[in-house]
Design a protein around this motif. Sequence first.
Motif, short mmCIF file in Angstrom:
data_model
loop_
_atom_site.label_atom_id
_atom_site.label_comp_id
_atom_site.label_asym_id
_atom_site.label_seq_id
_atom_site.Cartn_x
_atom_site.Cartn_y
_atom_site.Cartn_z
N PHE A 56 5.42 4.67 3.10
CA PHE A 56 4.85 5.01 2.13
C PHE A 56 5.48 4.84 0.75
CE2 PHE A 56 1.35 6.49 5.15
CZ PHE A 56 0.22 5.88 4.48
N LEU B 176 -2.12 3.84 -1.59
CA LEU B 176 -1.16 4.52 -0.62
C LEU B 176 -0.96 5.88 -0.83
CD1 LEU B 176 1.41 1.52 -0.93
CD2 LEU B 176 0.27 2.30 1.01
N ALA C 215 -1.58 8.62 2.12
CA ALA C 215 -0.68 9.58 2.61
C ALA C 215 -1.01 10.76 2.76
CB ALA C 215 0.79 9.26 1.94
#
Length: 404
Positions: free
Chosen positions: A23, A126, A130
């Motif tokens: 990530f 992202l 996450a």
Amino acid sequence: MATCNQIVPLPRPALSWRTTLLFAVASGVAVSNIYLAQPLLATLSHDFGISAATVGAVVTLTQVGYGLGLFFLVPLGDLVDRRRLVVTQMVLLVATLAAVGTAASAPILLTALAATGFLAVVTQSLMAFAASLAEPVRRGRVVGVVTSGIVTGILLARTVSGALADLAGWRAVYLCSAALTLLLTLALHRVLPRAAKEPAAAPRLAYGALLRSTLALFAEERVFRIRALFALLIFAAFSTLWSCVALPLSEPPLSLSHTAIGAFGLAGAAGALAAAPAGRLHDRGLGARTTGIAFVLLVASWLPLALTRQSLWALAIGAVLLDLAVQAVHVTNQSMIFALRPDAGSRLMAGYMIFYSIGSAVGGLASTAVYALAGWGTVCVLGAAFSALGLLLWAVTTPRRVTV
């Protein structure tokens, strides 16, 4: 029972350390594409016949595209499968980067750069993904690691772009980025967890309602409003330094080369990486205290920065302190807002980052204008003023025994 304006959160898969690093790397590479053109403006002006007065549109269009993407794309993470959204954005980003690298005319170049900025907001998708996968007790740590990747990408983009352009030409910068982004897309497609199926009765927001709810969150969440203002001020200070520092460094008595100027991005990256523990401090309930200490460091960083013309060591020390402080607040901000409404993580990130963009734009425009009028010392006063306003806001909005 869920109300009509909420999305039922899906079961949270475990987030491994290896996936967290993926990530971070993917986020850093994606966001770096916004800054790759900055060292290349003179070359692009020459190759495409763009006048020196208008070549700044290369950077402006990319930033405009990024701002539009924050509002129109990032909230989709609360509406559709985040894995599919991320992979689709990454594939399209590869295509736009290839279009920039092979552009044959100025209109094609500028259009592709605007599209690149629009799709580079996959960085924020992202981040929200996450945070949603992390266990609550580890969320601050995960946000810290991913943020370190993002800031490292921002700070190193200019250095890598300039060096690669010197070696193989400016087109190689974008074609290499396209190739790297494609590799990361394949890795994300393989590693990211698939969404569990939602219950048949789970309510869904329409796209228009989703965008309206992004704005409504500011009215509903006090912590969100405060942390968004913190973001505006810290990134105004951040941009005051990094948008302007090349000017005094390139002029006598220093007269540094582009490569030497770019190397100071490494000092900033060191400070950003050191901010990762801020997430762990938030997980321990020390978010408000961490924010206050970081703002004190941010104000103090402008003292050595004011001595840049006399000492490059002073610049390095000031840059580390400034980036450490900015990223400590940034990590704490995100950790706190994600905890407010887990069902609205993407919308919270979109709204928050809009304030980030406003702060960056204000700092960049103000610092270069002030430098032209009154020199580097006044630029440092400007940066210290943004920093002091943040410290004052923290002091008046953080009552004792209450974490905001």
